[in-house]
Structure formats: structure tokens, C-alpha cells
Write a protein that holds these residues in place. Structure first.
Motif, short mmCIF file in Angstrom:
data_model
loop_
_atom_site.label_atom_id
_atom_site.label_comp_id
_atom_site.label_asym_id
_atom_site.label_seq_id
_atom_site.Cartn_x
_atom_site.Cartn_y
_atom_site.Cartn_z
N ARG A 174 0.80 -1.23 0.00
CA ARG A 174 0.00 0.00 0.00
C ARG A 174 0.83 1.27 0.00
O ARG A 174 0.35 2.33 -0.43
CB ARG A 174 -0.95 0.00 1.21
N MET A 230 -5.50 7.34 -2.17
CA MET A 230 -6.82 6.75 -2.28
C MET A 230 -6.76 5.23 -2.38
O MET A 230 -7.51 4.50 -1.73
CB MET A 230 -7.56 7.31 -3.51
N ALA A 231 -5.82 4.71 -3.19
CA ALA A 231 -5.69 3.27 -3.33
C ALA A 231 -5.17 2.65 -2.02
O ALA A 231 -5.58 1.55 -1.63
CB ALA A 231 -4.75 2.94 -4.50
N ARG A 233 -5.69 3.77 1.03
CA ARG A 233 -6.81 3.75 1.98
C ARG A 233 -7.78 2.63 1.65
O ARG A 233 -8.32 1.96 2.54
CB ARG A 233 -7.53 5.10 1.93
N SER A 234 -8.01 2.40 0.35
CA SER A 234 -8.89 1.30 -0.05
C SER A 234 -8.33 -0.05 0.38
O SER A 234 -9.06 -0.95 0.81
CB SER A 234 -9.08 1.33 -1.57
N LEU A 278 -9.01 -0.42 4.12
CA LEU A 278 -10.42 -0.72 4.38
C LEU A 278 -10.75 -2.17 4.02
O LEU A 278 -11.47 -2.86 4.73
CB LEU A 278 -11.33 0.23 3.60
N MET A 279 -10.21 -2.64 2.89
CA MET A 279 -10.47 -4.03 2.49
C MET A 279 -9.88 -4.99 3.50
O MET A 279 -10.49 -6.02 3.83
CB MET A 279 -9.89 -4.27 1.10
#
Length: 577
Positions: A341, A347-348, A350-351, A354-355
């Protein structure tokens, strides 16, 4: 024996007798209220006794009245005849006498001496018969001690109130009185006294004479006593006969009802093939048919529910197992993305985070669903070993420290100084304690959480106390339902699945223990886990109270102080002078 010791002994004996009497009364009361047949028979007997007693008293009164009335009629007739005969002989005119009676009276007068009344009383003795049917007393009012009697009757048998009534009436009127007749020698009999005044005008006698006929009623008394005994015997036999009839009739109704009750109990115990025999076409037969129809429908519904539950459990189990393979693949991909990450744009990255978090939650939920499915299928097993409960508590607290720090919560451990050994599955109990601690952290509003361990000879217990929002009345049982939430609008801060407390209760029950909750709005809540020291032993109590001691003490103090305080003081105001 000293008096004090005798007194104590007598008191113990009295207490023992009272206890036995209370026990006997309680046993009779239980038997009476548990037996419909006994209640019906008892009610029938009580009503029958009342009816028979009323009818017996009425019938006895009628018999007595009829007997005495006929005897009084005959006595009045003889008294009137004797009165006329006395007056006739006093006037030397024996009216109404037969030749034989006149000859008897003449012989009696010859033997009676010179006194007219003496001759008359001897004549009356002859009229009474060889075995006197009655006695006659003639009394002179002017000479209180002068009596003329036909037998050995004692003149004191004549009461003064009877004399007063006789003196008030006309000479032809007869006054009747019932009492005891006394004879010389102390003999006493029940009897009837008829009194009237003699009209001595036209005779050489002075006025003021009274004539009394004293009729013994001992034969009538014997007859009435025999009748009374017969009525009592007939009444007792009638009551017993009615009780037997009531018992027989009630048995015909109670026996089918009792069979229905027994069948219902066996049906409630799980014997769904239980049925009643249908005999006849009456109401009881229709009741048995309705019961059989109800049992058949109930068995069908239960079978359908069991099949549906089995399908649901199988579905949950299959889905949970089938999800593991794609979840493993997704987990591997998510781990690669999460590790890389830092090379992604914000943004990626953070995604990816979250996943990763949602995958962790999904895995936890999947594990809980698998655990619930094992409980539903009855496949859960325990790995029992002797464990010190303090070590299990410390391990669960250590796993919860990181979460407690993020919520600014501190644990207050109150552990005993000596080991608290118990036979349990430490993995499952540690999971129960973690669920309780996570729940306390989420609802504790950042305040301290008190963890208390207690033990006695038969059980061990762990209590987790928070000072958060608490529970409303009735929610202490609902909190263990699956996916239940006290406030649906309240967001979960930990991300639980809603199955933690339900699984915890299943774990406690699998150990033969209890998991109970207490809560009050504004005072927080407390969850208590109680387990037997020896696996398989029945749990009869818990070494820790369910309600926190400080709350119980505060309530007790308020209950004692509220009557003392004035309304203003109880509301927080100031007492009025």
C-alpha cells in the motif's frame, strides 16, 4: 428437673407439635387442591350434611310437635273431665259418670275420710287407673301448705310462673307447661303440667282452689329418642351414600381427564406419538378426538420445523465452508495489496486498508457462524483440563489491552490470592471472557472496567462490571439473543458480529454453567460467568453476586432513608423550617 429446663423442654415439644401440625395441614391442603375428585366428593358431603341436618331438624320438630300435641289433647280432655267430676262430687252430683265409675268413686269416697277435697282426690286417683297415667294436685291458695295429691308426686314440680298464669285466667281455661316432674325419693321425669282454677261457688268450699294434672312423658321421650337415633343413622347413611355416588360419578369424568393430562405430559416430554383412546360419542370422547387431532398437527408442525431448522443449519454450515475457499484467495490478494500500500496513491492505499479491515471482520463473522452451526448441530465438544481461572482471566485481559487503550479504558482486576482451580475448556472460557471484555469496552463510555474472580467449594465465577449506559428492564435476557442490539441506531465501534454473547452463553451452558447479565440505566451493567469446579457437577449457586454490592447497598440505604426524609429532602431540596 429444674423448672427452667422443664420449661425449655416443653417449649421444644410445643414447637415440634406445631411443626408437625403445620406439615400435616400443608399436606392435606396440597392433596385437596391437587385432586378434583376429592374436592367434588368433599363439597357433596358438606352440602349433603347441611341439607340432611336441616331436613332432619325440621322433621324432628314436626314429629315432636305432633306427638306432644296429641298427648296434650288427650290430657286436656282428661283434665276437663276430672275437673267436672271433682266439682260434681263436691256438690254431691257426680254428673257424667258411668255406673261403674260411680261405684268406684263411691268406694273411694268411703275410704277417703271426711274432707270433701280428700274424698275428691281419692276419687281422681281411681280415675287415673291402677297404674296412674297422671297425677293430680289440688292446692288451696288461702293455705299455701295444704296440698291434695293422688300419687307420690312432689308438689314442688309446679312452678310459680305456672301458678301465676293459672290465677290470671278464667276457671274454665287450662294452662299447659312442660318441665321436669319430681317424685318423692328423688325420682325425676319429663312431663307436662295442665293447670286450671276450680269454681267452688255453690259448694261448701272456699274460693281459691287450683287443680293441676301432672302427666309424665317418659314413654314419649323414649320414643322420640329412638326416632332421633333412627334419623341420625339414616342421615349418616344417606350422606355416605351420596358421597359414594358423587365419587363414582366424578370418577367417570375425572379418569378421562387424568388420562388426558398424563398424555399431555408425555407429549410435552417429546413423545409425539402419544394418543388417547376414543370411546363413545359423548363430550369426553370428542375431547379425546380433539386431543389426538391436536397432537397429530403438533407433531406435523414440529417435524416441519425440525426439517426447516435442519435445512437452515445445513445451509449455514455449507455456505460457511464454501466461503472459506474464495475467502482464502481474497485474503491472499488483500494481504499483497495491503503490504504494498505504501507504493499506491493515497486513495488506493486507503482502499487497501479498508479491504483488510473488512476482511478481518468477515473472517471473524464466518468463524462465529461456523461455531454457531456446530452448536446447532450438537457437534460442539469440550477439551476439559484443570485450569487456574486467574490465568484465563489474565490471558483474556492481555488480549483486550490494546483495544482498551484505544478507548481510554483501564481494567481494575480483583483476583484472589490463592489458586482457583476448575475443570474447563480454557480456550472456550477465554473466548467468553474476551467477548465480555470487548462488550464492556464498547459500552463502558471510557470508564474503568472491574473484573472480579470469586470461588467457593463447588463453583468459580468471573464478573465483568462496566459503568456505561447499562441495560433497560427486560434486556438482561435479550442481550444473549443472536444479532440483538440494545440501540439499533448506535454504530458498532469494535466491529463485532452480534454473535459473541450468544456463543458465550452456549459455551457456558456446554460447561454446565451460567452466563447472566444485570444492568440499570445510568448505573452500568455486569455480566457474571459461573462454572462448576468439577466438570459434570450440578451448579447450585455462584460465589459472586449478580447485582454489584455497591448498587445493592445504595438501594438498601435509599429504601431505609426515604421514609425518614421529607419530600423536599428526597428531591434534593432543603428542608422547610
Amino acid at each position: 428437673m429444674p423448672s427452667g429446663k422443664r420449661l425449655r423442654t416443653s417449649r421444644r415439644v410445643a414447637r415440634g407439635l406445631r411443626r408437625r401440625a403445620r406439615w400435616a395441614a400443608g399436606w392435606l391442603r396440597r392433596v385437596f387442591w391437587r385432586s378434583l375428585q376429592l374436592r367434588v366428593v368433599t363439597s357433596t358431603m358438606v352440602i349433603s350434611i347441611a341439607v340432611v341436618a336441616v331436613l332432619g331438624v325440621f322433621l324432628m320438630q314436626q314429629i315432636v310437635a305432633t306427638t306432644l300435641e296429641s298427648r296434650e289433647r288427650a290430657a286436656r280432655s282428661e283434665a276437663q273431665a276430672d275437673r267436672k267430676a271433682v266439682l260434681g262430687y263436691l256438690k254431691n252430683q257426680p254428673d257424667g259418670e258411668t255406673p261403674k265409675q260411680q261405684a268406684d268413686m263411691a268406694g273411694a269416697l268411703q275410704a277417703g275420710g271426711d274432707s270433701p277435697l280428700g274424698q275428691a282426690i281419692v276419687a281422681l286417683a281411681g280415675r287415673a287407673g291402677a297404674v296412674p297415667r297422671y297425677s293430680v294436685v289440688i292446692r288451696n291458695d288461702n293455705r299455701p301448705g295444704e296440698f291434695y295429691v293422688t300419687t307420690n308426686i312432689d308438689p314442688v314440680s309446679i312452678p310459680e310462673r305456672l301458678r301465676a298464669d293459672v290465677l290470671k285466667k278464667q276457671p274454665e281455661e287450662v294452662t299447659t307447661y312442660y318441665g321436669r316432674l319430681r317424685y318423692e325419693g328423688g325420682d325425676s321425669r319429663p312431663g307436662m303440667i295442665l293447670g286450671t282454677r276450680l269454681d267452688t261457688s255453690g259448694t261448701p268450699l272456699d274460693s281459691g282452689y287450683e287443680i293441676y294434672h301432672l302427666v309424665p312423658l317418659d314413654q314419649e321421650e323414649k320414643t322420640l329418642t329412638s326416632v332421633l337415633r333412627m334419623l341420625i343413622l339414616v342421615g349418616v347413611a344417606l350422606v355416605l351414600l351420596l358421597a359414594a355416588i358423587a365419587s363414582l360419578v366424578t370418577r367417570q369424568v375425572v379418569t378421562p381427564v387424568r388420562l388426558a393430562r398424563q398424555a399431555a405430559e408425555r407429549l410435552a416430554a417429546g413423545r409425539l406419538d402419544e394418543r388417547l383412546k376414543v370411546r363413545g360419542e359423548d363430550d369426553l370422547a370428542r375431547l379425546a378426538a380433539s386431543f389426538n387431532e391436536m397432537a397429530a398437527n403438533l407433531a406435523l408442525k414440529i417435524h416441519q420445523l425440525e426439517e426447516l431448522s435442519q435445512v437452515q443449519r445445513q445451509f449455514v454450515s455449507d455456505v460457511s465452508h464454501e466461503l472459506r475457499t474464495p475467502l482464502t484467495t481474497v485474503r491472499m490478494a488483500a494481504d499483497l495489496l495491503y503490504d504494498a500500500r505504501e507504493d499506491f496513491d493515497p486513495m488506493a492505499a486507503r482502499s487497501a486498508e479498508l479491504m483488510q479491515n473488512q476482511l478481518n471482520r468477515f473472517e471473524t463473522m464466518l468463524a462465529d457462524l461456523l461455531e454457531i452451526s456446530r452448536y446447532d448441530a450438537g457437534a460442539a465438544e469440550l477439551d476439559i483440563e484443570p485450569v487456574d481461572v486467574r490465568d484465563v482471566v489474565l490471558s483474556a485481559v492481555a488480549d483486550s489491552e490494546a483495544l482498551a487503550e484505544r478507548h481510554s479504558t483501564r481494567f481494575d482486576l480483583r483476583l484472589p490470592g490463592e489458586p482457583c482451580m476448575a475443570e474447563m475448556d480454557s480456550r472456550r472460557i477465554e473466548r467468553v471472557l474476551r467477548n465480555l471484555l470487548f462488550n464492556a469496552i464498547e459500552h463502558g463510555e471510557g470508564r474503568d472496567i472491574i473484573v472480579t474472580v470469586g470461588a467457593d467449594r463447588d463453583a468459580v465465577a468471573v464478573a465483568v462490571r462496566d459503568h456505561g449506559v447499562g441495560l433497560k428492564p427486560g434486556e438482561e435476557n435479550m442481550v444473549f439473543d443472536r444479532f440483538w442490539r440494545a440501540d439499533p441506531s448506535r454504530a458498532r465501534t469494535i466491529g463485532g458480529t452480534g454473535l459473541g454473547l450468544a456463543i458465550s452463553r452456549e459455551d457456558a451452558m456446554l460447561h454446565g454453567g451460567w452466563l447472566q447479565a444485570w444492568g440499570s440505566p445510568g448505573e452500568g451493567s455486569q455480566f457474571r460467568l459461573s462454572l462448576p469446579r468439577t466438570a459434570g457437577s450440578p451448579l447450585r449457586g455462584s460465589p459472586l453476586p449478580l447485582v454489584p454490592p455497591e448498587v445493592e447497598m445504595r438501594r438498601t440505604w435509599r429504601a431505609h432513608m426515604t421514609p425518614v426524609l421529607s419530600p423536599a429532602t428526597a428531591d434534593g431540596g432543603r428542608d422547610a423550617d
